[in-house]
Enzyme design. Structure first.
Site, PDB file in Angstrom:
ATOM      1  N   HIS A 104       3.463 -12.511  11.828  1.00 55.45           N
ATOM      2  CA  HIS A 104       2.474 -11.673  11.133  1.00 55.45           C
ATOM      3  C   HIS A 104       1.106 -12.345  11.243  1.00 55.45           C
ATOM      4  O   HIS A 104       1.008 -13.565  11.234  1.00 55.45           O
ATOM      5  CB  HIS A 104       2.864 -11.487   9.667  1.00 55.45           C
ATOM      6  CG  HIS A 104       2.003 -10.475   8.980  1.00 55.45           C
ATOM      7  ND1 HIS A 104       0.756 -10.787   8.490  1.00 55.45           N
ATOM      8  CD2 HIS A 104       2.190  -9.155   8.732  1.00 55.45           C
ATOM      9  CE1 HIS A 104       0.212  -9.695   7.968  1.00 55.45           C
ATOM     10  NE2 HIS A 104       1.068  -8.692   8.097  1.00 55.45           N
ATOM     11  N   GLU A 176       0.170  -4.471  14.675  1.00 55.43           N
ATOM     12  CA  GLU A 176      -0.620  -4.490  13.452  1.00 55.43           C
ATOM     13  C   GLU A 176      -1.991  -5.093  13.753  1.00 55.43           C
ATOM     14  O   GLU A 176      -2.151  -6.329  13.723  1.00 55.43           O
ATOM     15  CB  GLU A 176       0.066  -5.337  12.378  1.00 55.43           C
ATOM     16  CG  GLU A 176       1.450  -4.847  12.019  1.00 55.43           C
ATOM     17  CD  GLU A 176       1.835  -5.293  10.615  1.00 55.43           C
ATOM     18  OE1 GLU A 176       2.170  -4.421   9.809  1.00 55.43           O
ATOM     19  OE2 GLU A 176       1.756  -6.491  10.324  1.00 55.43           O
TER      20      GLU A 176
HETATM   21  P1  13P Z   1      -1.240  -3.016   4.548  1.00 60.88           P
HETATM   22  O1  13P Z   1      -0.330  -1.829   4.699  1.00 60.88           O
HETATM   23  O2  13P Z   1      -1.422  -3.414   3.111  1.00 60.88           O
HETATM   24  O3  13P Z   1      -2.530  -2.860   5.286  1.00 60.88           O
HETATM   25  O4  13P Z   1      -0.482  -4.262   5.206  1.00 60.88           O
HETATM   26  C1  13P Z   1       0.181  -4.087   6.420  1.00 60.88           C
HETATM   27  C2  13P Z   1       0.964  -5.280   6.734  1.00 60.88           C
HETATM   28  O5  13P Z   1       0.453  -6.380   6.871  1.00 60.88           O
HETATM   29  C3  13P Z   1       2.418  -5.128   6.840  1.00 60.88           C
HETATM   30  O6  13P Z   1       2.962  -6.273   7.329  1.00 60.88           O
END
Ligand code: 13P
Length: 255
Positions: A104, A176
């Site tokens: 992450h 992400e």
């Molecule tokens: P948000 O949905 O709060 O932007 O976070 C996404 C995330 O980091 C999921 O791992």
């Protein structure tokens, strides 16, 4: 019918009591109204401290409604050793984890999770039969410079190249973008994320379990995101930290 993966990481939130209450409510909702959640593959990723309690609250893994999966937010690449403060894949598996989140952006940025380390962690997860959830995503400056596709491909290749087709088959990728994550994140236009998603799908789509999108997902944009041909599921933070918020997203993703 395609399966849509919809999961949430609770990050560094929730007490034991809050985690268990959420887990119990989730199982009850999925069990009571299976039709509402058809075609959705849910997964929840609590803090390490709550894993065993949530595992117990969800009931035996084989009996969980909608095939609900439990994940851990990270784990070390070694099975055991002098690594104060860390937890290993066998330890989180022992506590009930079936999925391991790896790489992450918050871990890459603050905890030195390099591409090399993500590769080691993916292998550790696979060695113990857990499903790696590899997160990739470019920072804001890279996006502005037009380097998003190359950046996410480098991260994905660095972690996944060399795996057998059987191993890749149990990998989830979550795209992400760093600039879209969290309370300071910017909600993406679909045009901004489709390119990197296309690149990931082009190289890995047929070989991994699924490619998900995460970053500022909410009930207002979930349907549009899922309509992208490149998105096979959603990985959600804030909008799923309340049970009602998560259930709404699961319903929106259902057939
Ligand atoms: P948000 O949905 O709060 O932007 O976070 C996404 C995330 O980091 C999921 O791992």
């Amino acid at each position: 019918m395609t399966t849509r993966w919809v999961g949430t990481s609770w990050k560094m939130h929730k007490t034991l009591a809050e985690s268990v209450t959420y887990a119990q409510g989730l199982v009850a909702a999925l069990r009571d109204e299976p039709g509402e959640y058809a075609g959705v593959q849910p997964f929840v990723i609590p803090s390490h401290t709550a894993l065993a309690s949530v595992d117990e609250a969800l009931g035996p893994a084989r009996d969980r409604p909608a095939g609900l999966l439990l994940g851990a937010q990270d784990a070390h690449w070694e099975d055991a050793g002098a690594w104060t403060g860390e937890v290993s894949v066998p330890q989180v598996a022992d506590a009930g984890a079936q999925v391991i989140e790896i790489g992450h952006s918050e871990r890459r940025e603050h905890f030195a999770d390099s591409i090399e380390r993500t590769a080691w962690k993916v292998r550790a997860a696979l060695r113990h039969g857990l499903m790696p959830l590899l997160c990739v995503g470019e920072p804001d400056a890279v996006q502005r410079a037009g380097g998003s596709r190359e950046h996410v491909l480098d991260q994905a290749r660095g972690a996944l190249d060399g795996l057998s087709s059987d191993e890749l088959d149990s990998v989830l990728i979550a795209y992400e973008p760093v600039w879209a994550i969290g309370e300071h994140g910017r909600t993406p236009h679909t045009a901004e994320i489709d390119g990197p998603l296309q690149s990931l799908q082009g190289e890995f789509g047929d070989r991994v379990q699924a490619v998900l999108y995460g970053g500022s997902v909410n009930a207002g944009n979930a349907v549009e995101l899922l309509a992208l041909g490149t998105v096979e599921g959603l990985f959600v933070g804030r909008a799923a930290w309340s049970l009602s918020g998560y259930l709404e997203l699961l319903r929106l993703a259902a057939d």
